[in-house]
Design an enzyme around this catalytic site. Structure first.
Site, PDB file in Angstrom:
ATOM      1  N   ASP A 128       0.855  -1.190   0.000  1.00  0.00           N
ATOM      2  CA  ASP A 128       0.000   0.000   0.000  1.00  0.00           C
ATOM      3  C   ASP A 128       0.893   1.243   0.000  1.00  0.00           C
ATOM      4  O   ASP A 128       2.058   1.189   0.399  1.00  0.00           O
ATOM      5  CB  ASP A 128      -0.953   0.025   1.215  1.00  0.00           C
ATOM      6  CG  ASP A 128      -0.241   0.054   2.555  1.00  0.00           C
ATOM      7  OD1 ASP A 128       0.797  -0.614   2.690  1.00  0.00           O
ATOM      8  OD2 ASP A 128      -0.708   0.762   3.474  1.00  0.00           O
ATOM      9  N   GLU A 195       0.041  -1.047   5.880  1.00  0.00           N
ATOM     10  CA  GLU A 195       1.105  -0.553   6.763  1.00  0.00           C
ATOM     11  C   GLU A 195       0.943   0.936   7.028  1.00  0.00           C
ATOM     12  O   GLU A 195       1.161   1.412   8.138  1.00  0.00           O
ATOM     13  CB  GLU A 195       2.478  -0.831   6.136  1.00  0.00           C
ATOM     14  CG  GLU A 195       3.659  -0.576   7.071  1.00  0.00           C
ATOM     15  CD  GLU A 195       4.138   0.873   7.125  1.00  0.00           C
ATOM     16  OE1 GLU A 195       4.893   1.212   8.045  1.00  0.00           O
ATOM     17  OE2 GLU A 195       3.740   1.673   6.253  1.00  0.00           O
ATOM     18  N   GLU A 196       0.562   1.657   6.003  1.00  0.00           N
ATOM     19  CA  GLU A 196       0.492   3.116   6.122  1.00  0.00           C
ATOM     20  C   GLU A 196      -0.610   3.579   7.075  1.00  0.00           C
ATOM     21  O   GLU A 196      -0.655   4.741   7.452  1.00  0.00           O
ATOM     22  CB  GLU A 196       0.285   3.761   4.742  1.00  0.00           C
ATOM     23  CG  GLU A 196       1.432   3.514   3.763  1.00  0.00           C
ATOM     24  CD  GLU A 196       2.721   4.254   4.122  1.00  0.00           C
ATOM     25  OE1 GLU A 196       2.740   4.955   5.148  1.00  0.00           O
ATOM     26  OE2 GLU A 196       3.702   4.102   3.389  1.00  0.00           O
ATOM     27  N   ASP A 222      12.476  -6.314   7.449  1.00  0.00           N
ATOM     28  CA  ASP A 222      11.371  -5.466   6.994  1.00  0.00           C
ATOM     29  C   ASP A 222      11.959  -4.189   6.393  1.00  0.00           C
ATOM     30  O   ASP A 222      13.167  -3.965   6.457  1.00  0.00           O
ATOM     31  CB  ASP A 222      10.474  -5.124   8.210  1.00  0.00           C
ATOM     32  CG  ASP A 222       9.141  -4.485   7.819  1.00  0.00           C
ATOM     33  OD1 ASP A 222       8.811  -4.464   6.610  1.00  0.00           O
ATOM     34  OD2 ASP A 222       8.436  -4.008   8.728  1.00  0.00           O
ATOM     35  N   HIS A 466       6.721   9.863   0.784  1.00  0.00           N
ATOM     36  CA  HIS A 466       5.408  10.460   1.096  1.00  0.00           C
ATOM     37  C   HIS A 466       5.294  11.858   0.489  1.00  0.00           C
ATOM     38  O   HIS A 466       4.354  12.578   0.799  1.00  0.00           O
ATOM     39  CB  HIS A 466       5.153  10.554   2.615  1.00  0.00           C
ATOM     40  CG  HIS A 466       4.976   9.223   3.283  1.00  0.00           C
ATOM     41  ND1 HIS A 466       4.336   9.070   4.484  1.00  0.00           N
ATOM     42  CD2 HIS A 466       5.340   7.982   2.909  1.00  0.00           C
ATOM     43  CE1 HIS A 466       4.326   7.798   4.828  1.00  0.00           C
ATOM     44  NE2 HIS A 466       4.939   7.124   3.892  1.00  0.00           N
TER      45      HIS A 466
HETATM   46 ZN   LIG Z   1       6.735   2.030   4.186  1.00  0.00          ZN
END
Ligand SMILES: [Zn+2]
Length: 496
Positions: A128, A195-196, A222, A466
């Site tokens: 995502d 996750e976001e 991760d 982002h």
């Molecule tokens: Zn991320």
């Protein structure tokens, strides 16, 4: 699209994601020892079909797998399409692994190893992405979901966070399974879908499922810290930072009530004044800096590259500890690595010019250092504001910092060796991840958790995550795939 800006804002507040930490290790410095090692000479061992790999990443980015806080507003069609896209484009991967859908859209693949006595490993990431907003779309050099391949880069949302991460893993398994590579160790590969926005439907459920199955992991990797370039002025050696711990997070609400009334006869301090004083006391004396443990390990490989005076200070911490702490506290990135930080994010009081406010509230978001706990934070706030009339409340969803993974453990040493083999000029440090990742849901499954992506990051790249013009260079993406293949090979057998 009109809602996107407010959505984006709310997500930024939540801020699950990675790369705040791009800037972790920059502290202002004087002239440094002039060491200019040669360009990183990565050994390319594996013959990857570059054009195909890059096109697959480009097409992966085109799927608008956008996460939003309000799940009712999410369009899950692109998620479904992305899952089919993976199935079509990584046939060997899908043939060699067993796939389980969890939380509807998260995928857990099991690549069975030949030796059941070895504990499995987990490679994970998320597909995502945060939304792009209509207001900023026009500021991008290329469309945010265009997946354009231009100027030596692949452009778009997810290029850094985290589609390059998960697709480099898939490329690696595809490459190896196409060549009939059979690992001794079982590998799980988890691709999470939320996750976001906290990972409650994805990572949390995947971890619960593995726990139910009685799985104990040898280690997991991760998303997380990058390979930071331009760490110190004059030093061209990149620093690969392995996130061996991540900070906790707690929101503390301060509320204060007072009799209202007309503004013509005000008390000496209104609700606003009293709460401001409390905030000011917290700002004037932040929580204690921890110049011990992890931060020392993070800085250690850099010491030879520092200026003479810096070296003198860092080699004689018994004498210069106070000075070093003050210096590191001045930079927002090193300050965040050194202590629990307090961000005053919400302040509400008053509604009319001539009416005294009856109630006010402040929310402070604390990011909790591994040496502190939520209880330490609450106690600090109580003592620091020194006002019994202000009510203090710890809000929901508080979480303590993660444990710190042991850097002497075999999987850490294996990961370190893999980085050395892939980026032979890079320095390597265990570091604190100051943001949050999905890995925090997996603490019951292993104590060896590493948050790391071999993404080369300069200061210029930090706002792209982002933000606008997110992109990854083709060269770097190829390095990522090489790295993932090596990582699997180096951990596929017995490690200790
Ligand atoms: Zn991320």
């Amino acid at each position: 699209m009109n809602n996107y800006r407010s959505k984006l804002n709310s997500m930024n507040l939540y801020h699950q994601c990675v790369f705040i930490a791009f800037s972790l290790v920059v502290f202002a410095c004087g002239p440094t020892q002039s060491i200019n090692p040669q360009q990183d000479q990565t050994t390319s061992l594996y013959e990857i079909d570059e054009e195909n790999a890059v096109h697959r990443l480009s097409r992966g980015i085109k799927h608008q797998t956008v996460s939003l806080e309000d799940t009712a507003e999410i369009n899950f069609e692109p998620y479904e399409e992305f899952i089919s896209f993976l199935e079509e484009n990584y046939p060997n991967f899908h043939q060699k692994t067993e796939r389980k859908r969890i939380g509807e859209f998260s995928l857990l693949f099991k690549w069975e190893g030949s030796n059941p006595n070895l504990q499995p490993a987990l490679l994970m990431g998320h597909y995502d992405v945060v939304p792009s907003s209509a207001d900023t779309d026009s500021l991008w050099s290329y469309a945010p979901f265009g997946g354009e391949i231009r100027e030596g880069f692949v452009w778009g949302r997810g290029a850094l966070d985290d589609k390059s991460g998960i697709m480099s893993i898939l490329e690696a398994v595809e490459y190896l399974s196409e060549r009939d590579f059979q690992p001794e160790r079982t590998f799980y590969i988890a691709l999470h879908h939320d996750e976001e926005v906290g990972g409650v439907q994805g990572a949390q459920q995947v971890a619960a499922y593995l726990e139910e199955e009685g799985v104990e992991l040898k280690f997991l990797v991760d998303e997380g810290l990058p390979i930071a370039e331009e760490i110190l002025e004059g030093v061209e050696v990149p620093l690969a930072m392995i996130g061996v711990a991540e900070k906790g997070s707690v929101n503390i609400e301060l509320t204060y009530r007072q009799d209202g009334g007309h503004s013509s006869m005000p008390p000496r301090s209104t609700v606003i004044g009293t709460l401001s004083r409390a905030v000011n006391r917290i700002e004037r004396r932040p929580m204690k800096a921890h110049y011990s443990g992890l931060i020392l390990e993070t800085l250690e490989p850099l010491i030879p590259y520092m200026s003479f005076t810096q070296r003198l200070a860092f080699n004689n911490t018994w004498l210069f500890r106070g000075l070093i702490k003050r210096k590191l506290s001045r930079n927002i990135a090193t300050n965040a690595a050194l202590r629990t930080t307090a961000a005053k994010t919400i302040f509400e009081a008053g509604f009319k010019e001539n009416v005294l406010p009856i109630e006010g509230r402040v929310i402070i978001n604390f990011r909790v250092h591994p040496n502190d706990t939520i209880e330490d934070v609450r106690r600090y706030v109580r003592n620091r504001i020194d006002n019994e009339d202000i009510n203090i409340r710890v809000l929901e969803r508080a979480r303590n910092p993660s444990p710190v993974s042991n850097t002497h453990a075999a999987p850490y040493q294996m990961l370190k060796r893999t980085i050395e083999e892939s980026f032979d000029q890079a320095l390597i440090s265990p570091s604190l991840f100051v943001a949050a990742s999905d890995s925090r849901h997996f603490h019951n499954l292993t104590s060896n958790i590493y948050r790391f992506r071999p993404i080369r990051a300069t200061h210029d790249d930090r706002p792209r995550v982002h933000g606008i013009d997110e992109r990854i260079s083709i060269d770097n993406y190829m390095e990522m795939i090489q790295f993932q293949i090596r990582l699997i090979k180096n951990s596929a057998g017995k490690m200790e």
